[in-house]
Design a protein around this motif. Structure first.
Motif, PDB file in Angstrom:
ATOM      1  N   TYR A 196       0.795  -1.227   0.000  1.00 46.38           N
ATOM      2  CA  TYR A 196       0.000   0.000   0.000  1.00 46.38           C
ATOM      3  C   TYR A 196       0.825   1.272   0.000  1.00 46.38           C
ATOM      4  N   GLY A 197       2.078   1.206  -0.428  1.00 51.95           N
ATOM      5  CA  GLY A 197       2.893   2.415  -0.499  1.00 51.95           C
ATOM      6  C   GLY A 197       2.969   2.922  -1.931  1.00 51.95           C
TER       7      GLY A 197
ATOM      8  N   ASN B  98       8.837  -4.245   9.617  1.00 50.35           N
ATOM      9  CA  ASN B  98       8.439  -4.885   8.365  1.00 50.35           C
ATOM     10  C   ASN B  98       6.945  -5.175   8.340  1.00 50.35           C
ATOM     11  N   ILE B  99       6.456  -5.734   9.447  1.00 51.14           N
ATOM     12  CA  ILE B  99       5.042  -6.103   9.491  1.00 51.14           C
ATOM     13  C   ILE B  99       4.167  -4.850   9.535  1.00 51.14           C
ATOM     14  N   ALA B 100       4.680  -3.791  10.210  1.00 48.38           N
ATOM     15  CA  ALA B 100       3.884  -2.569  10.350  1.00 48.38           C
ATOM     16  C   ALA B 100       3.855  -1.745   9.068  1.00 48.38           C
ATOM     17  N   PHE B 101       4.758  -2.026   8.133  1.00 46.64           N
ATOM     18  CA  PHE B 101       4.933  -1.182   6.939  1.00 46.64           C
ATOM     19  C   PHE B 101       3.609  -0.907   6.208  1.00 46.64           C
ATOM     20  N   GLY B 102       2.893  -1.985   5.891  1.00 46.12           N
ATOM     21  CA  GLY B 102       1.648  -1.826   5.145  1.00 46.12           C
ATOM     22  C   GLY B 102       0.573  -1.125   5.964  1.00 46.12           C
ATOM     23  N   LEU B 103       0.541  -1.430   7.260  1.00 42.59           N
ATOM     24  CA  LEU B 103      -0.487  -0.848   8.124  1.00 42.59           C
ATOM     25  C   LEU B 103      -0.295   0.660   8.235  1.00 42.59           C
ATOM     26  N   LYS B 104       0.987   1.086   8.329  1.00 42.73           N
ATOM     27  CA  LYS B 104       1.294   2.531   8.369  1.00 42.73           C
ATOM     28  C   LYS B 104       0.804   3.202   7.095  1.00 42.73           C
ATOM     29  N   TRP B 108      -3.301   3.399   9.637  1.00 39.01           N
ATOM     30  CA  TRP B 108      -3.789   2.922  10.932  1.00 39.01           C
ATOM     31  C   TRP B 108      -3.149   3.742  12.050  1.00 39.01           C
ATOM     32  N   ASP B 109      -3.843   3.854  13.194  1.00 37.73           N
ATOM     33  CA  ASP B 109      -3.218   4.579  14.298  1.00 37.73           C
ATOM     34  C   ASP B 109      -2.265   3.657  15.050  1.00 37.73           C
ATOM     35  N   LYS B 110      -1.380   4.314  15.843  1.00 35.45           N
ATOM     36  CA  LYS B 110      -0.237   3.608  16.430  1.00 35.45           C
ATOM     37  C   LYS B 110      -0.623   2.412  17.289  1.00 35.45           C
ATOM     38  N   THR B 111      -1.608   2.616  18.191  1.00 35.33           N
ATOM     39  CA  THR B 111      -1.953   1.529  19.126  1.00 35.33           C
ATOM     40  C   THR B 111      -2.496   0.335  18.352  1.00 35.33           C
ATOM     41  N   ARG B 112      -3.285   0.624  17.323  1.00 34.30           N
ATOM     42  CA  ARG B 112      -3.869  -0.464  16.538  1.00 34.30           C
ATOM     43  C   ARG B 112      -2.766  -1.231  15.801  1.00 34.30           C
ATOM     44  N   ILE B 113      -1.781  -0.493  15.281  1.00 36.87           N
ATOM     45  CA  ILE B 113      -0.670  -1.148  14.576  1.00 36.87           C
ATOM     46  C   ILE B 113       0.102  -2.045  15.539  1.00 36.87           C
ATOM     47  N   THR B 114       0.452  -1.486  16.726  1.00 37.79           N
ATOM     48  CA  THR B 114       1.225  -2.250  17.707  1.00 37.79           C
ATOM     49  C   THR B 114       0.500  -3.539  18.076  1.00 37.79           C
ATOM     50  N   GLU B 115      -0.798  -3.391  18.272  1.00 36.78           N
ATOM     51  CA  GLU B 115      -1.596  -4.550  18.685  1.00 36.78           C
ATOM     52  C   GLU B 115      -1.625  -5.610  17.577  1.00 36.78           C
ATOM     53  N   ALA B 152      -0.972  -9.138   7.493  1.00 32.65           N
ATOM     54  CA  ALA B 152      -1.275  -8.180   8.558  1.00 32.65           C
ATOM     55  C   ALA B 152      -2.497  -7.315   8.246  1.00 32.65           C
ATOM     56  N   ALA B 153      -2.605  -6.870   7.011  1.00 28.85           N
ATOM     57  CA  ALA B 153      -3.703  -5.964   6.669  1.00 28.85           C
ATOM     58  C   ALA B 153      -4.960  -6.716   6.230  1.00 28.85           C
ATOM     59  N   GLU B 154      -5.010  -8.009   6.476  1.00 31.87           N
ATOM     60  CA  GLU B 154      -6.134  -8.850   6.062  1.00 31.87           C
ATOM     61  C   GLU B 154      -6.548  -8.585   4.624  1.00 31.87           C
ATOM     62  N   PRO B 155      -5.683  -8.965   3.680  1.00 24.72           N
ATOM     63  CA  PRO B 155      -5.993  -8.713   2.267  1.00 24.72           C
ATOM     64  C   PRO B 155      -7.162  -9.574   1.810  1.00 24.72           C
TER      65      PRO B 155
END
Lengths: 291, 357
Positions: A196-197, B98-104, B108-115, B152-155
């Protein structure tokens, strides 16, 4: 036996370092604290007048007055060298990335073209810019050809000096940046798009961080010689805007004040060493983080 | 079939200059399905996968993702994620990053990403490695992180590009089971590309066998193995004996073929309209020897023997015809057939297949 060989085997290297690096630096340091000779040259001694002269002038009654005229030259040197380095970064990154995308054969040709100017004498290359930027030169003619006003005065400006510095040193930026950009797996760019980037994200979060080692190395390779450059301010700046290199040159030449020239040279050397130390510290810190 | 489709490939062609990578490909992938694109290298399977991911655009035809047209949509706008062949983990980022890359990128907000990152690491049993960099991991661990990052982003669809090919044999077997379980638990449609038929047969709900830029056959693993639609599929999947011959009669789904074996064989056929030249296929494990021989029987001479552990492979000669057959080594000290000896072999006619040329 191996221990003695280890010592004697390195003697040529040590001798070379001593004779071509350490001894000359010591001589310059010695000259910088020598007394100015009555008819040019110098007399050995210990006198910090030259260093004092960088910050102060002696008034009519021998009182010291703060005078920023040489500090301004040092600041200008740092700013011009910084500007040249920044422009080199902006130009070299797309060029290096473009070369890295090409076929193996074309890569070799393009890299050869990047290094080609190095085979021509530095003075000739800088003179070429005199012809391009000069009165009724190539740039002005092309400008008029496209209906521009009849203007002149590109030459002998800070812009001309920085242009010359960028031109002279940009291969030293392109090559290390290419070396790190070339190693970036194209799948990483795709992964960035896949996750998504957009293009900006790929540049900022994938390409730039992975090109950072090359950008740092290139910046040092451009910034350091830019600090001491002589030809560009002399020929393209018209000598109006002194930089540290030209200042040193005039002190040893026209002004016949060797100790002052040597003192400025020591300041320049100190600046260079600070830049290299900062980089070394950053590199070790990064290595520690990686462990 | 009324099952909703996750991906519809509508008459897609792809040409690179003079080379046709995909030639009028048209099929559907259902929701929640483990779907495999199987074929030799150069068959177009990777091109098709890259097209679904958004790295290639079709020269003709279109693609639908859950009913929406995506053929011209840029990769980063598609709710589709990829597990790359060599994982393509970002080497300058920690596993968490790496896992957070797509969510960012999705904002997504920070707490949701961390979780979510925590939950993904847990899912692939890599919690204690969160702060490591990819180059500190083994192949299998990288594979798991690549999976976690892509899921992670439930594609809507997960694409897997030969993800097991870089692993060693033992690990590959374990990852097959993990992938299968993960697919069932997440309920996400998996599209898996491989050239390894064993992987495909083991994991897939359905397989599309691709060859020469076309889909040769789509079906369940059992269908494509037992009822190959053409000679290409029968040849590519598993091992088989081909006997060229002449079909002398076609009656509904049954055809009778005359081959160099001498006995006419009547069995089900694929794609025949009437008599003419055709090929019979009989798989080596379906040919019995001596007491296991039944159906159409022949006298054969043993020509060669390869002991494989669980099985022994033989080549035998029946008249002018050379056949390969395999015997399961059911007993520890089973007698093997002597080279040069004469044996009785046979197969039941329904186990053979008649394929059009």
């Amino acid at each position: 036996m191996s221990r003695t060989f280890r010592f004697w085997g390195l003697v040529p290297a040590w001798a070379l370092m001593l004779l071509t690096l350490i001894v000359p630096i010591l001589i310059v340091a010695g000259v910088s604290v020598a007394e100015r000779g009555a008819y040019g040259g110098f007399d050995w001694g210990f006198d910090i007048t030259s260093y004092r002269q960088i910050l102060f002038t002696e008034g009519w009654t021998d009182e010291l007055e703060f005078d920023p005229k040489y500090l301004a030259i040092i600041a200008r040197t740092l700013i011009f060298a910084g500007a040249a380095t920044a422009i080199c970064v902006l130009l070299a990154l797309p060029v290096a990335y473009y070369i890295a995308q090409q076929s193996a054969r074309l890569k070799i040709v393009l890299l050869y073209l990047v290094t080609l100017p190095f085979w021509v004498s530095m003075i000739v290359r800088v003179y070429a810019w005199l012809i391009i930027l000069g009165n009724d030169g190539l740039l002005e003619r092309v400008y008029r050809l496209f209906g521009g006003a009849d203007i002149s005065g590109f030459l002998f400006t800070p812009g001309a000096m920085i242009t010359g510095m960028v031109y002279s040193y940009i291969p030293l930026m392109i090559l290390p940046v290419y070396a790190s950009v070339e190693k970036i797996d194209p799948a990483l760019i795709e992964a960035s798009h896949d996750l998504y980037g957009g293009r900006w994200t790929a540049l900022r979060r994938v390409i730039l961080p992975l090109a950072a080692p090359g950008l740092t190395a290139g910046s040092i390779l451009v910034f350091v010689p830019s600090l001491g450059t002589v030809l560009e301010p002399m020929l393209l700046g018209g000598g109006k805007q002194l930089m540290m290199g030209t200042l040193i040159q005039t002190q040893f030449g026209g002004a016949r004040n060797w100790p002052f020239g040597a003192a400025i040279a020591m300041v320049l050397l100190t600046l260079v060493v600070i830049v290299l130390l900062l980089n070394a510290r950053r590199a070790t810190r990064q290595a520690e983080v990686a462990l | 079939m009324s099952r909703p489709s996750a991906i519809e490939v509508v008459n897609v062609s792809k040409r690179f200059g003079d080379y046709t990578a995909l030639d009028h490909v048209d099929f559907k992938i259902f929701q929640n399905e483990f779907f495999t694109l199987l074929g030799p290298s150069g068959c177009g399977k990777t091109t098709l996968l890259r097209m679904i991911a958004g790295f290639e655009t079709p020269s003709a035809g279109t693609l639908l993702l859950n009913g929406k047209e995506i053929a011209q949509m840029p990769a980063h706008k598609r709710r589709v994620n990829t597990v790359f062949q060599n994982y393509a983990l970002f080497p300058h980022m920690t596993l968490s990053q790496n896992i957070a890359f797509g969510l960012k990128n999705l904002g997504w907000d920070k707490t949701r990403i961390t979780e979510r990152v925590g939950r993904m690491l847990e899912m692939v049993h890599m919690e204690q490695f969160a702060a490591r960099k990819p180059d500190q991991l083994s192949g299998g661990q990288r594979q798991r992180i690549a999976l976690a990052r892509a899921l992670a982003a439930e594609p809507e669809v997960l694409l897997l590009d030969e993800p097991l090919s870089a692993l060693d044999l033992k690990l590959r077997q374990a990852m097959r089971d993990e992938l299968r379980t993960l697919q069932r638990e997440t309920g996400i449609t998996f599209v898996f590309v491989t050239h390894d038929q064993e992987e495909a047969l083991d994991m897939s709900d359905r397989i599309a066998v691709m060859g020469n830029g076309r889909v040769q056959q789509i079906g369940s693993p059992k269908e494509i193995y037992e009822d190959p639609g053409n000679r290409f599929v029968a040849d590519f999947i598993g091992d088989t004996n081909f006997l060229d011959g002449e079909v002398i009669a076609v009656e509904g789904a049954q055809a009778t073929i005359r081959t160099a074996l001498g006995t006419d064989i009547t069995t089900s056929h694929q794609g025949l309209s009437g008599p003419g030249p055709a090929t019979m296929s009989i798989r080596p494990e379906k040919i019995g020897v001596n007491e296991q021989a039944e159906g159409a029987l022949f006298d054969a001479t043993v020509r060669s023997r390869n002991y494989m552990g669980g099985f022994t492979h033989y080549t035998v000669q029946v008249g002018e015809v050379t056949l390969r057959l395999s015997r399961r080594n059911a007993q520890s000290h089973q007698d093997s057939l002597e080279i040069g000896s004469t044996v009785r072999i046979g197969f039941r006619e329904p186990n053979a297949r008649v394929l059009g040329q």
